[in-house]
Design a protein around this motif. Structure first.
Motif, PDB file in Angstrom:
ATOM      1  N   GLY A 126       0.849  -1.194   0.000  1.00  0.00           N
ATOM      2  CA  GLY A 126       0.000   0.000   0.000  1.00  0.00           C
ATOM      3  C   GLY A 126       0.874   1.230   0.000  1.00  0.00           C
ATOM      4  N   PHE A 127       1.410   1.581  -1.168  1.00  0.00           N
ATOM      5  CA  PHE A 127       2.426   2.636  -1.261  1.00  0.00           C
ATOM      6  C   PHE A 127       1.938   3.976  -0.713  1.00  0.00           C
ATOM      7  CE2 PHE A 127      -0.043   2.791  -5.160  1.00  0.00           C
ATOM      8  CZ  PHE A 127      -0.274   4.139  -5.349  1.00  0.00           C
ATOM      9  N   HIS A 128       0.644   4.218  -0.759  1.00  0.00           N
ATOM     10  CA  HIS A 128       0.124   5.523  -0.353  1.00  0.00           C
ATOM     11  C   HIS A 128      -0.300   5.564   1.121  1.00  0.00           C
ATOM     12  CE1 HIS A 128      -3.394   3.087  -0.892  1.00  0.00           C
ATOM     13  NE2 HIS A 128      -4.233   4.061  -0.565  1.00  0.00           N
ATOM     14  N   LEU A 129      -0.241   4.437   1.805  1.00  0.00           N
ATOM     15  CA  LEU A 129      -0.791   4.368   3.158  1.00  0.00           C
ATOM     16  C   LEU A 129       0.161   4.869   4.234  1.00  0.00           C
ATOM     17  CD1 LEU A 129      -2.543   0.873   2.937  1.00  0.00           C
ATOM     18  CD2 LEU A 129      -3.625   3.130   2.800  1.00  0.00           C
ATOM     19  N   TRP A 130       1.390   5.243   3.870  1.00  0.00           N
ATOM     20  CA  TRP A 130       2.370   5.701   4.856  1.00  0.00           C
ATOM     21  C   TRP A 130       1.858   6.884   5.675  1.00  0.00           C
ATOM     22  CZ3 TRP A 130       3.938  10.721   4.841  1.00  0.00           C
ATOM     23  CH2 TRP A 130       3.671  11.462   3.686  1.00  0.00           C
ATOM     24  N   PHE A 131       0.943   7.655   5.097  1.00  0.00           N
ATOM     25  CA  PHE A 131       0.403   8.828   5.774  1.00  0.00           C
ATOM     26  C   PHE A 131      -0.277   8.452   7.100  1.00  0.00           C
ATOM     27  CE2 PHE A 131      -3.313  11.579   6.518  1.00  0.00           C
ATOM     28  CZ  PHE A 131      -2.710  12.826   6.587  1.00  0.00           C
ATOM     29  N   LEU A 132      -0.928   7.289   7.147  1.00  0.00           N
ATOM     30  CA  LEU A 132      -1.695   6.896   8.321  1.00  0.00           C
ATOM     31  C   LEU A 132      -0.816   6.684   9.553  1.00  0.00           C
ATOM     32  CD1 LEU A 132      -4.279   4.484   6.647  1.00  0.00           C
ATOM     33  CD2 LEU A 132      -4.585   6.892   7.264  1.00  0.00           C
ATOM     34  N   GLY A 288     -18.460  20.627   2.903  1.00  0.00           N
ATOM     35  CA  GLY A 288     -18.299  19.828   4.115  1.00  0.00           C
ATOM     36  C   GLY A 288     -18.518  18.355   3.843  1.00  0.00           C
ATOM     37  N   LEU A 289     -19.510  18.055   3.009  1.00  0.00           N
ATOM     38  CA  LEU A 289     -19.771  16.667   2.640  1.00  0.00           C
ATOM     39  C   LEU A 289     -18.594  16.089   1.859  1.00  0.00           C
ATOM     40  CD1 LEU A 289     -21.565  14.184   2.365  1.00  0.00           C
ATOM     41  CD2 LEU A 289     -22.621  15.243   0.357  1.00  0.00           C
ATOM     42  N   LEU A 290     -18.094  16.838   0.882  1.00  0.00           N
ATOM     43  CA  LEU A 290     -16.942  16.373   0.098  1.00  0.00           C
ATOM     44  C   LEU A 290     -15.721  16.178   0.989  1.00  0.00           C
ATOM     45  CD1 LEU A 290     -17.235  18.572  -3.134  1.00  0.00           C
ATOM     46  CD2 LEU A 290     -17.725  16.129  -2.907  1.00  0.00           C
ATOM     47  N   ALA A 291     -15.535  17.100   1.928  1.00  0.00           N
ATOM     48  CA  ALA A 291     -14.391  16.997   2.828  1.00  0.00           C
ATOM     49  C   ALA A 291     -14.480  15.745   3.693  1.00  0.00           C
ATOM     50  CB  ALA A 291     -14.294  18.243   3.701  1.00  0.00           C
ATOM     51  N   ARG A 292     -15.689  15.416   4.141  1.00  0.00           N
ATOM     52  CA  ARG A 292     -15.859  14.210   4.960  1.00  0.00           C
ATOM     53  C   ARG A 292     -15.582  12.939   4.165  1.00  0.00           C
ATOM     54  NH1 ARG A 292     -20.071  17.341   7.265  1.00  0.00           N
ATOM     55  NH2 ARG A 292     -21.609  16.540   5.785  1.00  0.00           N
ATOM     56  N   LEU A 293     -15.754  13.009   2.849  1.00  0.00           N
ATOM     57  CA  LEU A 293     -15.513  11.840   2.008  1.00  0.00           C
ATOM     58  C   LEU A 293     -14.054  11.738   1.550  1.00  0.00           C
ATOM     59  CD1 LEU A 293     -18.719  12.056  -0.249  1.00  0.00           C
ATOM     60  CD2 LEU A 293     -18.340  10.538   1.704  1.00  0.00           C
ATOM     61  N   SER A 294     -13.249  12.744   1.856  1.00  0.00           N
ATOM     62  CA  SER A 294     -11.879  12.796   1.324  1.00  0.00           C
ATOM     63  C   SER A 294     -11.010  11.648   1.821  1.00  0.00           C
ATOM     64  CB  SER A 294     -11.224  14.141   1.662  1.00  0.00           C
ATOM     65  OG  SER A 294     -11.129  14.324   3.067  1.00  0.00           O
ATOM     66  N   LEU A 295     -11.211  11.199   3.060  1.00  0.00           N
ATOM     67  CA  LEU A 295     -10.414  10.073   3.561  1.00  0.00           C
ATOM     68  C   LEU A 295     -10.675   8.825   2.732  1.00  0.00           C
ATOM     69  CD1 LEU A 295      -8.514   8.764   5.592  1.00  0.00           C
ATOM     70  CD2 LEU A 295     -10.482   8.388   7.114  1.00  0.00           C
ATOM     71  N   GLY A 296     -11.939   8.567   2.419  1.00  0.00           N
ATOM     72  CA  GLY A 296     -12.267   7.411   1.587  1.00  0.00           C
ATOM     73  C   GLY A 296     -11.655   7.516   0.205  1.00  0.00           C
ATOM     74  N   VAL A 297     -11.640   8.720  -0.368  1.00  0.00           N
ATOM     75  CA  VAL A 297     -11.026   8.924  -1.688  1.00  0.00           C
ATOM     76  C   VAL A 297      -9.542   8.602  -1.626  1.00  0.00           C
ATOM     77  CG1 VAL A 297     -10.506  10.617  -3.482  1.00  0.00           C
ATOM     78  CG2 VAL A 297     -12.743  10.650  -2.348  1.00  0.00           C
ATOM     79  N   TYR A 298      -8.882   9.080  -0.574  1.00  0.00           N
ATOM     80  CA  TYR A 298      -7.456   8.809  -0.393  1.00  0.00           C
ATOM     81  C   TYR A 298      -7.187   7.306  -0.285  1.00  0.00           C
ATOM     82  CZ  TYR A 298      -3.512   7.750   2.697  1.00  0.00           C
ATOM     83  OH  TYR A 298      -2.419   7.166   3.280  1.00  0.00           O
TER      84      TYR A 298
END
Length: 353
Positions: A126-132, A288-298
């Motif tokens: 998961g190359f992009h998961l380092w952020f977590l 606000g709705l889009l922002a709440r969905l941003s984690l799922g997009v990531y």
């Protein structure tokens, strides 16, 4: 975050950062298609450079929210946040590694299960998961950081040291400027231990700009923010493109841990902060709705990028200045829709929110 703490400019920054992160991974797919000196390659490099700012701004947003002494968050809450991100990290590592195994279209053996466990434990797949896990570390020390950086002056001391030790000195060594050998000797014994600060500077920078905005420090904050953003972002794009040309590949400035990126993030933050003051509006609700969905997009976007790259590879390469942003927005839209659906499913919603 509860609705009382939603802030328009932070939601805008979160959405822009989400688009930027998708842009990083999409634009880098074309680097092995064009020669480094071609305008197509340099265009993709420019998009990738600008998108990289989104990574740092995500850290800044968290710092603005959790280091804010006017909205203190308890240690138990931060521990729950850290635990949640830990579950997301390992859960998505399992899913992405399992996806790769299933893509081989064969029956799974016991050795595959061992391979899956090894991959997950090593953080591979998961190359992009380092952020977590990076955020987990910051969440765990937030109860200590909040009182330490409640004062403006303390933030300024930390940011000055961060700029010198984490942003300037490593780049000085990378470019072999005068005194490089001496810095390397000192660094090997002491200075590079401060690299463990990593993105803490951005975490504190978000808090600093949020708590003491540019409007309180300069006469024309909008003009200053716009100027800093344009100059710093232009410098980052030029430096990265130039260094890549000299090296024959993309090897330098491939992260936001540079002074130019730091200034560009600060400028962009101030610019959005001045342009979009908080206020209840229909846009605030939608963003606000889009922002709440941003984690799922990531979390989801690599799974969408792979098949999309196979289907649209030739189209994507026709004219990168246009096709790259169009495809980025397409991926973001698809992942947003999928995330919105998954958030309605019990248990599964925990993995995307």
């Amino acid at each position: 975050m509860g609705s009382k703490r939603r802030m328009l400019y932070l939601d805008i920054l979160r959405v822009l950062s989400c688009i930027g992160v998708v842009g990083i991974h999409l634009s880098s797919n074309g680097w092995d298609v064009f020669p480094t000196a071609s305008w197509q390659w340099q265009t993709l490099c420019a998009y990738n450079t600008v998108g990289t700012l989104g990574v740092a701004i995500f850290f800044m947003i968290s710092g603005a929210l959790y280091l804010d002494t006017s909205h203190p968050v308890g240690a138990k809450h931060m521990l729950r946040k850290a635990l949640h991100l830990t579950v997301l990290y390992y859960g998505w590592l399992v899913l992405y590694n399992l996806k790769e195994l299933l893509a081989q279209r064969r029956s799974l053996q016991m050795a595959d299960l061992q391979y899956l466990v090894d991959q997950v434990l090593q953080g591979e797949g998961g190359f992009h998961l380092w952020f977590l896990p990076s955020m987990v570390g910051l969440y765990l020390i937030t109860p200590l950081l909040r009182p330490a950086f409640a004062k403006k002056q303390n933030c300024e001391y930390l940011l000055a040291g961060y700029i010198l030790v984490v942003l300037v000195l490593p780049q000085w060594v990378s470019f072999s400027l005068p005194g490089t050998q001496t810095l390397q000797t000192i660094g090997s014994n002491f200075l590079w231990t401060f690299q463990s600060l990593n993105y803490t500077g951005y975490f504190v920078l978000g808090h600093y700009l949020h708590s003491w905005p540019p409007a309180a420090r300069c006469r024309h904050p909008l003009a200053w923010s716009a100027g800093v953003t344009v100059v710093a972002m232009g410098a980052t794009v030029a430096l990265r493109g130039g260094c890549s040309l000299a090296a024959g590949c993309n090897v330098y400035l491939n992260n936001p841990l540079t002074l130019a990126d730091f200034m560009a993030c600060a400028g962009l933050w101030g610019l959005v902060q001045q342009l979009f003051p908080n206020g209840q509006s229909v846009w605030q609700t939608r963003l606000g709705l889009l922002a709440r969905l941003s984690l799922g997009v990531y979390l989801l976007h690599p799974a969408v990028l792979d098949p999309l790259n196979d289907w649209l590879l030739s189209w994507r390469m026709d004219f990168p200045p246009l096709t790259t942003p169009v495809q980025v927005l397409l991926v973001v839209a698809l992942c947003t829709a999928v995330t919105a659906v998954l958030r309605k499913i019990p248990v599964i919603r925990y993995l995307v929110s």
